[in-house]
Design a protein around this motif. Sequence first.
Motif, short mmCIF file in Angstrom:
data_model
loop_
_atom_site.label_atom_id
_atom_site.label_comp_id
_atom_site.label_asym_id
_atom_site.label_seq_id
_atom_site.Cartn_x
_atom_site.Cartn_y
_atom_site.Cartn_z
N GLU B 69 -14.86 6.15 5.03
CA GLU B 69 -13.76 6.61 5.09
C GLU B 69 -12.96 6.08 6.48
OE1 GLU B 69 -16.62 7.89 6.44
OE2 GLU B 69 -16.38 8.97 8.08
N ALA B 70 -13.49 5.29 7.24
CA ALA B 70 -12.83 4.38 8.26
C ALA B 70 -12.08 3.26 7.58
CB ALA B 70 -14.11 3.85 9.30
N LEU B 71 -12.38 2.88 6.66
CA LEU B 71 -11.77 1.70 5.90
C LEU B 71 -10.53 2.23 5.41
CD1 LEU B 71 -14.84 0.12 4.07
CD2 LEU B 71 -13.83 -0.62 6.34
N TYR B 72 -10.31 3.52 5.10
CA TYR B 72 -8.97 3.99 4.70
C TYR B 72 -7.80 3.40 5.68
CZ TYR B 72 -5.28 6.99 2.97
OH TYR B 72 -3.95 7.45 2.53
N GLU B 73 -8.09 3.47 6.64
CA GLU B 73 -7.04 3.20 7.79
C GLU B 73 -6.54 1.77 7.52
OE1 GLU B 73 -6.04 4.75 10.83
OE2 GLU B 73 -7.32 6.18 9.63
N PHE B 74 -7.24 0.93 6.77
CA PHE B 74 -6.74 -0.49 6.42
C PHE B 74 -5.56 -0.37 5.10
CE2 PHE B 74 -10.67 -2.05 8.07
CZ PHE B 74 -10.37 -2.65 9.24
N VAL B 75 -6.00 0.52 4.39
CA VAL B 75 -5.02 0.79 3.28
C VAL B 75 -4.06 1.90 3.03
CG1 VAL B 75 -6.82 -0.33 1.72
CG2 VAL B 75 -7.17 1.96 1.90
N LYS B 76 -4.27 2.71 4.22
CA LYS B 76 -3.07 3.87 3.96
C LYS B 76 -1.73 3.18 3.87
CE LYS B 76 -3.29 4.86 9.03
NZ LYS B 76 -3.72 5.63 10.04
N THR B 80 -2.70 -2.29 7.74
CA THR B 80 -2.41 -3.57 7.83
C THR B 80 -2.80 -4.15 6.72
OG1 THR B 80 -4.81 -3.74 8.64
CG2 THR B 80 -3.07 -3.55 10.42
N SER B 81 -3.79 -3.69 5.64
CA SER B 81 -4.26 -4.51 4.61
C SER B 81 -4.22 -3.98 3.32
CB SER B 81 -5.80 -4.58 4.89
OG SER B 81 -5.92 -5.01 6.23
N PRO B 82 -3.02 -3.90 2.56
CA PRO B 82 -2.56 -3.12 1.41
C PRO B 82 -3.53 -3.78 0.29
CG PRO B 82 -0.59 -4.27 2.08
CD PRO B 82 -1.66 -4.22 3.27
N GLY B 83 -4.31 -3.32 -0.46
CA GLY B 83 -4.97 -3.64 -1.52
C GLY B 83 -6.50 -4.11 -0.95
N PHE B 84 -6.77 -3.77 0.29
CA PHE B 84 -8.07 -4.08 0.68
C PHE B 84 -9.18 -3.38 -0.31
CE2 PHE B 84 -11.64 -2.28 3.36
CZ PHE B 84 -12.16 -3.55 3.69
N ASP B 85 -8.65 -2.07 -0.72
CA ASP B 85 -9.95 -1.52 -1.65
C ASP B 85 -10.16 -2.00 -2.78
OD1 ASP B 85 -7.33 -0.77 -1.81
OD2 ASP B 85 -7.79 1.40 -2.46
N ARG B 86 -9.26 -3.05 -3.30
CA ARG B 86 -9.48 -3.68 -4.64
C ARG B 86 -10.25 -5.01 -4.50
NH1 ARG B 86 -4.13 -1.75 -5.33
NH2 ARG B 86 -3.43 -3.87 -5.18
N THR B 87 -10.58 -5.34 -3.21
CA THR B 87 -11.24 -6.40 -3.20
C THR B 87 -13.02 -6.21 -3.47
OG1 THR B 87 -12.06 -6.11 -0.71
CG2 THR B 87 -9.97 -7.33 -1.13
N VAL B 93 -13.08 4.07 -0.29
CA VAL B 93 -12.41 4.19 1.10
C VAL B 93 -12.43 5.65 1.49
CG1 VAL B 93 -11.44 2.05 1.35
CG2 VAL B 93 -10.20 3.97 0.37
N PHE B 94 -13.33 6.35 0.81
CA PHE B 94 -13.30 7.97 1.46
C PHE B 94 -14.58 8.11 1.83
CE2 PHE B 94 -14.67 9.34 -2.75
CZ PHE B 94 -14.09 8.70 -3.76
N ALA B 95 -14.90 9.57 2.23
CA ALA B 95 -16.43 9.45 3.13
C ALA B 95 -17.75 9.89 2.40
CB ALA B 95 -16.27 10.83 4.08
N GLY B 96 -18.71 9.43 2.83
CA GLY B 96 -20.01 9.36 1.98
C GLY B 96 -20.79 8.35 2.10
N GLY D 89 -6.47 -11.55 -11.70
CA GLY D 89 -7.71 -10.93 -11.33
C GLY D 89 -7.74 -10.38 -9.76
N GLY D 90 -6.46 -10.20 -9.23
CA GLY D 90 -6.26 -9.52 -8.08
C GLY D 90 -6.03 -10.50 -6.99
N LEU D 91 -4.99 -10.20 -6.32
CA LEU D 91 -4.52 -11.33 -5.16
C LEU D 91 -4.41 -10.26 -3.65
CD1 LEU D 91 -1.55 -12.51 -7.02
CD2 LEU D 91 -3.47 -13.69 -6.80
N ILE D 92 -4.48 -11.42 -2.86
CA ILE D 92 -4.60 -10.40 -1.32
C ILE D 92 -3.11 -10.81 -0.92
CG2 ILE D 92 -5.26 -10.57 0.90
CD1 ILE D 92 -7.58 -9.74 -1.00
N VAL D 93 -2.39 -9.64 -0.48
CA VAL D 93 -1.06 -9.72 0.27
C VAL D 93 -0.95 -9.28 1.46
CG1 VAL D 93 -0.02 -9.65 -2.26
CG2 VAL D 93 -0.45 -7.24 -0.83
N PHE D 94 -1.98 -9.66 2.43
CA PHE D 94 -1.94 -9.40 3.87
C PHE D 94 -2.45 -10.71 4.58
CE2 PHE D 94 -6.59 -8.40 4.17
CZ PHE D 94 -6.71 -7.78 2.93
N ALA D 95 -2.06 -10.93 5.48
CA ALA D 95 -2.23 -12.24 6.31
C ALA D 95 -3.65 -12.70 6.31
CB ALA D 95 -1.67 -11.90 7.71
N GLY D 96 -3.68 -14.29 6.52
CA GLY D 96 -5.20 -14.73 6.62
C GLY D 96 -5.19 -15.69 5.58
N GLY D 97 -4.20 -15.94 4.53
CA GLY D 97 -4.35 -16.94 3.83
C GLY D 97 -2.95 -18.03 4.06
#
Lengths: 144, 144, 144, 144
Positions: B69-76, B80-87, B93-96, D89-97
Amino acid sequence: MSITHLQADIAIAAAVREATAIGVPMNIAVYDDGANMKAFVRMDGAFLGSADIAQNKARTAALFGFNTEALYEFVKPGGTSPGFDRTNGGLIVFAGGIPVRDGEGRLIGAIGVSGGAVAQDYQVAEAAITALAAGGFQEQPQAN
Amino acid sequence: MSITHLQADIAIAAAVREATAIGVPMNIAVYDDGANMKAFVRMDGAFLGSADIAQNKARTAALFGFNTEALYEFVKPGGTSPGFDRTNGGLIVFAGGIPVRDGEGRLIGAIGVSGGAVAQDYQVAEAAITALAAGGFQEQPQAN
Amino acid sequence: MSITHLQADIAIAAAVREATAIGVPMNIAVYDDGANMKAFVRMDGAFLGSADIAQNKARTAALFGFNTEALYEFVKPGGTSPGFDRTNGGLIVFAGGIPVRDGEGRLIGAIGVSGGAVAQDYQVAEAAITALAAGGFQEQPQAN
Amino acid sequence: MSITHLQADIAIAAAVREATAIGVPMNIAVYDDGANMKAFVRMDGAFLGSADIAQNKARTAALFGFNTEALYEFVKPGGTSPGFDRTNGGLIVFAGGIPVRDGEGRLIGAIGVSGGAVAQDYQVAEAAITALAAGGFQEQPQAN
């Protein structure tokens, strides 16, 4: 009917005991009659790459209701179904996957074991089947 | 160091006990520090579709060393990291999902639980962590 | 224990040196004991398609703890495990992947090399293993 | 023209140096102008799950020749290209690349970094770009 949590625990406990007795750490998978994973364990020191194989042996045996090695007949040179083992995303056609049947002979799931020589994998899977056929251990393998 | 078979057994036994106590059958997965499956069980009556979620929660927590659930911060929204949950082929990104650390704080694996409300999943995963932190049960959960 | 960044640098530097000496640009991959990539380089002029092979050789050797060519025994005509090489998403069963073990013989990762004849791939991978066994170079291969 | 082995070594050495200076172990990937991996390293202690992200950042920047965060413009609410980040196949759209260009401004590859906060990932990737722009270190980072 599908294999239960208790039966999966019994199968895995018996397999772990047999694997320990022969000194070969194993991957052990239990699949249900829907060919979905019910339980799994990778013993310490077992080949990491054998986890996929154990799971696929159990899945293959659950999908067809045969021991995995029996399916080799279909794909061996001159067999009736060349490429059969590439169906279903890839099947395993060597020993270590054994279907589990209930008292009336109905398929309820399967065991898959990988981590040793093929004969050892078979032996450990067979130990799980034997324990289930015996009605389980005297004592339950888990306190829950 | 990676989570052991005994630790996986303890974690699953504690999770099964907690799930039973609250009356919600769960899928429970244990992954090691290489984000590979170490153990898994689907309790009788647990949602079949939650098996994948439990496994992915454990994998996600093992990959990053954070509660899922802490990782939701990145994608809410506004994160800072939209799409992080698709990597990584898709993350949860929810609890458990909760990482497991050894006495020195080193990541050795993770637990993932799914089958109830998110708060229940978390509660059951937390029970597994607590049991591991306590050094395990007085008695081993399996006879092997 | 898993292979370290420094060990990966040493392995790659030794492999690059050997590949340069024999005049065959190579792809060189280092995987850890969880079968995850630790380091990789594709030398200038190395076959692009050999990158996947080098990575898979390292992954295969890390998954099973054997030289990749040793696994051919399982799948050769008459072998015990037909289709073994199609498990785990596809494995490599020819030479060029060698497991890395620590001083106590524990598997900590693997090297995979591809880009030349199979014997050349093996030679370059072996050079990396030899450098690691020697305890590394006198000087660190990178300034960091 | 495509990024060379020597340039990849310089980029990774500079990135490792910056990551070490800020105390955040990173995954660092170098891709060429064909959007294929040229070099990679996962520093000790870096998040395992960030390896995929670092690689995808480099791949994304190589595919389009933009900093990864610049691509967010296309997919942000109201952007012109909803779902753009799910192509390829999925791209990254936040900084670092960050793309790498030669002296004439031609795209020759890209760097991708992941393992810290997004601003830290960017900082470390930028350090690699700066080192390449400066013509590399006085001394070569590897003896080979």
